[in-house]
Each structure stands twice: as structure tokens, then as C-alpha cells.
Enzyme design. Structure first.
Site, PDB file in Angstrom:
ATOM      1  N   HIS A 267       0.821  -1.214   0.000  1.00  0.00           N
ATOM      2  CA  HIS A 267       0.000   0.000   0.000  1.00  0.00           C
ATOM      3  C   HIS A 267       0.855   1.264   0.000  1.00  0.00           C
ATOM      4  O   HIS A 267       0.611   2.203  -0.765  1.00  0.00           O
ATOM      5  CB  HIS A 267      -0.925   0.003   1.216  1.00  0.00           C
ATOM      6  CG  HIS A 267      -1.665   1.290   1.411  1.00  0.00           C
ATOM      7  ND1 HIS A 267      -1.223   2.278   2.271  1.00  0.00           N
ATOM      8  CD2 HIS A 267      -2.775   1.773   0.816  1.00  0.00           C
ATOM      9  CE1 HIS A 267      -2.052   3.310   2.211  1.00  0.00           C
ATOM     10  NE2 HIS A 267      -3.009   3.025   1.342  1.00  0.00           N
TER      11      HIS A 267
ATOM     12  N   CYS B 277      35.139   4.547 -23.603  1.00  0.00           N
ATOM     13  CA  CYS B 277      34.241   4.418 -22.450  1.00  0.00           C
ATOM     14  C   CYS B 277      34.809   5.102 -21.210  1.00  0.00           C
ATOM     15  O   CYS B 277      34.414   4.788 -20.096  1.00  0.00           O
ATOM     16  CB  CYS B 277      33.952   2.944 -22.161  1.00  0.00           C
ATOM     17  SG  CYS B 277      35.415   1.923 -21.903  1.00  0.00           S
TER      18      CYS B 277
END
Length: 819
Positions: A438, A769
Site C-alpha cells: 500500500h 568508455c
């Protein structure tokens, strides 16, 4: 109040036949008469029952029956007297009026023909399922579960009901139309309390108290990524998962390849499953109770792979059906349960997902902490935001009145009645719960960060503490002491031009993959497996091959605990590594994902569980036993074999053929040849089934002999950090000579030029990279001038570097992509 168009008047003179309708007679068009929950159950029974979607049979007590009950009792004037002028902000008055309204409705006697109809339908259902039948009696409001309104959790349901309790349970469902939370929700969303009616579903009870239950979504609930089924489960009744009372198991299944016949679980996370909800003995109130879960059950998953895939199949069929009806994609929120008596899996509810499905992917909201403080608590992150404020620890519902807007709500768990308070919170932190409880659902809906399942947040955090809640660091979120600075940027990707140079991303943490894939990119230029090994596997590969060599009792116990769910310790490594890498490959599918084989240094390997036994002590690990040198060496060859098994599983079993492999720190051509032979022996042969193998270009010898390396590999990725270190002779781990480390040095730039020229000369892909292109605009310009194919960036620098490269290319006379 405005009455929503889909809440229609119900004929008050409804006939007895209109009071009861079987699921097989219903479809999604019957929402006005039976509500969204019952209409959806009927739709699945009628349209999908013959296609592998198993739904318990049952019937609906219609909204006409509810209206007739109140009409005959002349309840409407009394309800108006109680509810007219309601101020939902006055919590005490709201609770008083709501209780009065429920009392009025519950006091209404059901029309005799309605009560007879309910009992006749019960007898028919008993004839189908036998004398041991019990049922679930579930509320279904006439506007429930429609795309622009979700009443989930607003009204009551009753489980394990027999014939004697059935009629009373229907009356209690009718009364629950006026719970506190339902009145607040309708007031906030413009629904007229007197134009929303309640239907009741009565369905065969699935005995998940004897097995397991959970929730699944046909998208990732945190990011809106639509190519996965996300499934949670725990032992016992599913209410614990919804309430956040238990930390559930989690599973992901990749939809595109499941549709193509690849039956594998993409990823799984073992939850604590500390308790299970079961039925109390007859005559005991309340009718359900939680009991502790045994240690052995906590240590294993509540579902095996076959069950996960059966549920994922059903989820796809449900999503496809609802999408076809709507004429557009409709992600679904689905509840499932396994019957402990017949062993079968059932779908007990399905509705369109209404929060994550709104994310378009055309806007990127990025939050980044700019400092770290003492860590107070950690849990599962909900969303990707950061918030700070004063903490308010709520020990019981009576303390909610003390909560102030803008505070951080800290509680063991949250309940549906807390919705009004949660909407004013800066963030929510709970001890218990998973990402479908919830607290998580409401936090996503209102857009606040939440951490669930922290375990000890209510004791580690005190009311009045200044804290920062961060959900911007991956799947695990953190609560830090103090109000830490953070940066928030929002980018409209639709308006962002892309450079001609390919933009790829660097990634190591699979937890961030689904979020990162929404950045502008052409794939993954560097996926580091070290993070998965260090954070998820946590054991040295050789310790899994030779556990008998581990003498330390604590290390042996740790290895046994982590590997207990796998057929063998080695299988544990293969499963965890393949699922981590597979998650990254799936997130960016079908774009290329280049995974670098392991590049730990000996000191880093030694820090893993059992690692000290297998690693030498080196004076300078940066230049020692690392990268390709390990792969065929007797000290690690068996560990490399496990890496290869995992990568083969990603490509062959999972079907993620976009995976490319890359060899790091490969010093010599002869070393490269030996590694490639070893990979071929492990059924990772370059060129077979389209497999491409790259090599890191990070050692001067890689550049000097680039023509020879190009003969062996399909592409190069320049590792500018190591290349700079070795060209300049600077140990990049040494602080005292850090001033000499500079990627802009003419010697380093010359090496970059030769590497790019050599790769192009040999028709090989070449990318970079390292950080240099994002840190230094002049380096980015130099790389583009030399004709580099791709630049791979850390996610936090992608958007800024894309803008910079577009400008650099324009200055060089190169138009953005697509122009």
C-alpha cells in the site's frame, strides 16, 4: 459534486433476476451494474477461460440490488442527513459521520428475493466445487478500477465465508461504501457519494492460506518500462503483500522473448517473507491471523520458475486482451493466488494499471545527491526522487494527528486510511513491505519518494531528526542523517537533437538498468560485471568451485547461506551473474550491450567472501594479475569458465543475442589468442550465432599492434583511464602523482588518434568508455574529428554531453542525426 459520466443511474425497480449475475454472463461493458472488479472477472471467465487464464467461478450481487436494499429501507434521507456538508479535512468528524453512514446501510434488511437469490447461487456454486466450499465476498464499486479512478482498497472484502455467513458479509460489503478512506477518496476526486453504488462479488475461495499469493504487473512499476512482467509473492493470503506486512519475493520476466518461446525468469530477488496470513480457528475473531514463517521457507522462493512463467503467460494474455479491446496498450495490475489444496494457480483480479503506465519516457527527471551523510536506514526504493525534511515516527494510528505537512513519514507500515496524511508527506519510510504494498502504491500515485522494507527505520530514526530520503541510487534506497544537497534536472527528450556520433552508456548496476534505458542512447558501451559479482554474488568464483578449500567457518557459513537456493554453489554464480547481465541486456534490447568480462584486481577479489584463499598479495595490483591474464591461468581458469557459462546462458537460454563480450587489459596478441581459444571451448566462439567479441584498447601495446588485434576481435573500446596511466607512467590510484594524470596530454591524444585510425583502417568498430569526453569538451571535439564511432558515458553525464557533441559536430559542419 460532479458525477462522473460512467457512474450511471440504476433502475430502482430492478427485478430479482437483475440482482444476481454469474461471471460467465458479464463483460467489461457491465461496469455500471457490477463495478470494475466483477466486470473484469466476468470478462476473463468469458473471454480468457479457454486460453489458459484460470479464474475462480462466482457471481455478482449487482448495484441494482444495493440500490433496491436502500430504497426499501428508506435509507437515502438518513444518509443525506449524515453526509451533507461533510468536510473530509476534519478527521474526527469524518470518522463519526462515516460510522453513522455504515450503521445505516448495514441496518438495511436485504429484500427477501435478493437473499433467496444469493443463497440459490451459493447452492449452485457448491454443486460445482463440493461441500467444502467457502467463498471470498468482495466489494466492487460501480466506478472501481477504471482508467481515471482506482478504488482499490477503499472498500471491504471478506474471506473464507461459508453459507451461514454469506448474507451478513454482503451487507457488510454494502456498508463499506462509506469507509473513512472511501469518503475521502470520492470527495477528493469529485464523485457524488449518492451516485456511486456497490456491487458484491462472490467467488470460490482460493486456499492460498495453504500456499502463496501475490501481485503482478505487466510493466515495471518504478520506471514504467513495459517489456517486463513484474511479479511479487509470499506465503499465505495476499493481503499481507498489499498491506506491506511482509517483504515478498520478486521476479521479472522479459515479455518480448517470452512471446518468442524463451521460457526463463529474467531476474529474481528473495524476500524475507517473515509471516504468513492464515485463517484463525472457527469462531475466533478476527478471522485471519499472521503466524511466523519457518526459516527453511523464508530461505526459498515461494514459486518455482514454472509457476512464475505460467503466471507471466496469463499476464500477457490478459494484457493483450485488454489492449485489443481498448485499441491501445493497456498495462495491467493483476492479483494471483495458488490453491494449497488443488495446487493450481488462479487469477483473482485484474485491472488497468493507472500510475506507472502514465510515464511516457519522453521526459527524464534526474535526481542526484551532491553529498552523503551518516546512513540511518536502507530499503527498497520506490520511485527515483530525493526529499529531505523532519522525520515523524508514527507508532500507532492515534499519532497521525500530530503529522505536519512536509515531514518524512516513518512507520512500521501504512494502511489505506492513511491516504490523506501521506499526500502531505515529503517522503514515506516503512519497516515492512515490498514494492507493491500500500505504501508503495500510494507513494507512486502522489509522486513522493518512499523506502519500504527497511526493517529498523522506526528505531533508527527519531521524530524531529532532519533526514534525507534518496531513491536515486538504484533499487536500494537510503535514509541519511541531515538535509543533504541534491540536484534535480528535467529534460524533454523529444526536443533533444542527437549527434551523428553514437552515444552509449556505461552501467554496472542492474538495478538502474530500466531507468537508464530511457536516456538518449544507442546501447551500452560498457557493462561492468564487477558490480554484480561484488554486490549480488559476493563470493569469490573460485570459492564456489572449490568450497572445500575454505577453512574459515564464518566464510563457509556465509557461502552456504547465499547459495542454498541453487543446485550447487557454481550454479548460484551462473544464475546470479546471468540474471544481472540479462537484466541490462533486456533493458536495452535490441540495442547492442557490450559486457566486459571480469576485471577485478587481486586486492578487490580478495575482499570477496572466500577470496583471500585464492588471491596473491601484490605490491601494485593495478599492473598485476588482472584482466585477460587471469582467464587461462590455472589460478582462475575455473572461475572464468563460470563467467563463460553465465554469458552463454544470457545469449542462448535467455535469448538475449544483443549481448556482446569484451576482454579487458589484454597485454599481448598471444594472450588474446589463448583467451579466445578458451572461450570457444566454453561454447562462446566468435562469429558463431552472431557473437561479437571486443577488446579493451587500454594498453600502449594494443595501439602499437592494433592491426594484429583487429584480426582477432570485432571491435575496440578505448579505456582512457588505463591508457592515460600507462602512456604517462602515472599510477591512477596514487594521490601524490594525481596532478600528472591528464587525458589531454599530447602523448595521450596521439595514442587516441592512432587507435581510432587503426580500427578504421581494419574496418572495426571503435568507441571510448572513459570520462574524458564528458569532462573535457576539447577531448570530445578531438575524438569526433578523428572519426570515433561511439562515445560511452556514465548516465549522469549523458544529456549534457549529447548537447555538447551536437554543438561540436555543428562547428565541424556535421548536422545532427535525422537532419
Amino acid at each position: 459534486m460532479n458525477t462522473h459520466a460512467f457512474v450511471t443511474e440504476v433502475d430502482p425497480m430492478g427485478t430479482p433476476e437483475a440482482f444476481i449475475r454469474w461471471f460467465s454472463e458479464l463483460g467489461i461493458g457491465d461496469v455500471p451494474s457490477v463495478g470494475g472488479k466483477n466486470a473484469s472477472l466476468g470478462e476473463m471467465v468469458r473471454e480468457l477461460g479457454g486460453r489458459g487464464v484460470r479464474v475462480p467461478n462466482g457471481f455478482a450481487v449487482t448495484a441494482a440490488a444495493y440500490r433496491a436494499t436502500l430504497d426499501r429501507a428508506d435509507a437515502w434521507p438518513r444518509l443525506h442527513a449524515v453526509l451533507d456538508g461533510l468536510d473530509p479535512g476534519d478527521v474526527a468528524d469524518l470518522a463519526h459521520r462515516a460510522a453513522q453512514a455504515r450503521g445505516i446501510v448495514y441496518g438495511c434488511t436485504l429484500p427477501p428475493e435478493l437473499e433467496d437469490g444469493i443463497l440459490q447461487a451459493w447452492h449452485r456454486l457448491r454443486d460445482e466445487y463440493g461441500d467444502g466450499l467457502t467463498v471470498a465476498v468482495r466489494s466492487s464499486a460501480t466506478a472501481e478500477d477504471l482508467p481515471d479512478a482506482s478504488f482499490a482498497g477503499q472498500h471491504e472484502s471478506f474471506l473464507h465465508i461459508d453459507e451461514a455467513g454469506l448474507v451478513d458479509s454482503v451487507r457488510r460489503c454494502f456498508a463499506s461504501l462509506f469507509t473513512d478512506r472511501a469518503l475521502v477518496y470520492r470527495s477528493a476526486n469529485g464523485f457524488d457519494h449518492f451516485k456511486v453504488y456497490l456491487s458484491v462479488g462472490v467467488m470460490k475461495m482460493v486456499r492460498s492460506d495453504l500456499a502463496s499469493a501475490g501481485v503482478m504487473f505487466t510493466l515495471d512499476t518504478d520506471t514504467g518500462f513495459r517489456d517486463v512482467v513484474f511479479l511479487t509473492g509470499a506465503y499465505g493470503l495476499g493481503e499481507n503483500i498489499v498491506q506491506g506486512a511482509v517483504d515478498p519475493d520478486e521476479f521479472y520476466v522479459f515479455k518480448p522473448l517470452l512471446r518468442a518461446g524463451r521460457r526463463t525468469v529474467l531476474r529474481r530477488t528473495l524476500g524475507g517473507k517473515e509471516v504468513r496470513m492464515v485463517y484463525a480457528p472457527a469462531g475466533v475473531s478476527p478471522v485471519t491471523r499472521n503466524e511466523p514463517t519457518g526459516a527453511a521457507e523464508q530461505a526459498r522462493f515461494c514459486l518455482d520458475d514454472d509457476a512464475v512463467l505460467e503466471l507471466a503467460d496469463a499476464a500477457l494474455r490478459i494484457e493483450d486482451h485488454y489492449s485489443a479491446r481498448a485499441g491501445r496498450p493497456v498495462p495491467m495490475d493483476i492479483e494471483w493466488a495458488r490453491d494449497g489444496i488443488d495446487g493450481k494457480l488462479y487469477i483473482v483480479q485484474a485491472r488497468p494499471e493507472t500510475v506507472a503506465s502514465r510515464k511516457t519516457g519522453t521526459e527524464v527527471d534526474e535526481y542526484r545527491l551532491e553529498a552523503k551523510g551518516p546512513l540511518l536506514a536502507a530499503g527498497r526504493a520506490v520511485g527515483t526522487r530525493v526529499a529531505s525534511g523532519k522525520a515523524r515516527v508514527i507508532a500507532d494510528v492515534g499519532a497521525l494527528g500530530q503529522f505536519q505537512p512536509g515531514e518524512i513519514l516513518v512507520a512500521a507500515t501504512t494502511m489505506p486510511d492513511w491516504g490523506t496524511v501521506m499526500k502531505t508527506a515529503a517522503a514515506v519510510v516503512t519497516d515492512r513491505g515490498g514494492r507493491t504494498c500500500h505504501a508503495a502504491i500510494v507513494a507512486r500515485e502522489i509522486g513522493v519518494p518512499a523506502l519500504v522494507g527497511c526493517g529498523d527505520a522506526t528505531t533508527a530514526i527519531r521524530t524531529g531528526d532532519d533526514v534525507t530520503v534518496s531513491c536515486a541510487e538504484g533499487e536500494t534506497g537510503h535514509v541519511y542523517a541531515g538535509r543533504l544537497p541534491f540536484r534535480h534536472t528535467a529534460t524533454d527528450l523529444a526536443a533533444l537533437p542527437m549527434p551523428r556520433t553514437r552515444i552509449m552508456v556505461n552501467i554496472g548496476n542492474p538495478d538502474t538498468a530500466f531507468r537508464t534505458r530511457f536516456l538518449p542512447n544507442d546501447g551500452v558501451g560498457l557493462a561492468r560485471m564487477e558490480f554484480i559479482v561484488a554486490e549480488h554474488i559476493r563470493i569469490h568464483p573460485m570459492a564456489l568451485v572449490h568450497p572445500e578449500r575454505i577453512a574459515d567457518p564464518a566464510a563457509r557459513a556465509g557461502i552456504e547461506r547465499l547459495t542454498r537456493n541453487a543446485p550447487s554453489p557454481a550454479d548460484y554464480f551462473v544464475r546470479e551473474l546471468s540474471e544481472g547481465v540479462g537484466t541490462i541486456a533486456a533493458a536495452f534490447w535490441p540495442k547492442p550491450v557490450i559486457v566486459r568480462m571480469s576485471d577485478f584486481k587481486t586486492n578487490e577479489y580478495a575482499s570477496l567472501l572466500g577470496g583471500a584463499v585464492f588471491e596473491p598479495l601484490e605490491a601494485n595490483p593495478m599492473l598485476g594479475f588482472r584482466g585477460a591474464a587471469r582467464y587461462t591461468h590455472p589460478a582462475y581458469a575455473e572461475g572464468f569458465a563460470l563467467e563463460c557459462r553465465a554469458m552463454k546462458r544470457v545469449r542462448d537460454e535467455m535469448g538475449l543475442a544483443n549481448l556482446r563480450l569484451m576482454i579487458p587489459f589484454c597485454r599481448r596478441v598471444e594472450e588474446a589468442e589463448a583467451v579466445l581459444r578458451s572461450m570457444a571451448e566454453h561454447e562462446l566462439e566468435r562469429g558463431k550465432d552472431g557473437l561479437e567479441i571486443y577488446v579493451m584498447c587500454e594498453i600502449p601495446n594494443n595501439v602499437i599492434r592494433i592491426d594484429d588485434f583487429a584480426r582477432l576481435f570485432d571491435g575496440f573500446s578505448i579505456g582512457s583511464n588505463d591508457l592515460t596511466q600507462l602512456v604517462l607512467g602515472v599510477d591512477r590510484d596514487s594521490d601524490i602523482v594525481a596532478f600528472d594524470f591528464d587525458e589531454r596530454d599530447p602523448g595521450v591524444l596521439e595514442m587516441l588518434r592512432q587507435a581510432i585510425a587503426g580500427a578504421r583502417r581494419n574496418g572495426r568498430h571503435v568507441g571510448i568508455c572513459g570520462q574524458a569526453p564528458s569532462d573535457y569538451p576539447d577531448v570530445a571535439r578531438y575524438l569526433v574529428e578523428q572519426g570515433i564511432d561511439s562515445i560511452s558515458l556514465n548516465p549522469d553525464s549523458v544529456v549534457a554531453t549529447v548537447r555538447r557533441l551536437v554543438e561540436v559536430e555543428r562547428e565541424l559542419g556535421i548536422a545532427p542525426r535525422g537532419q
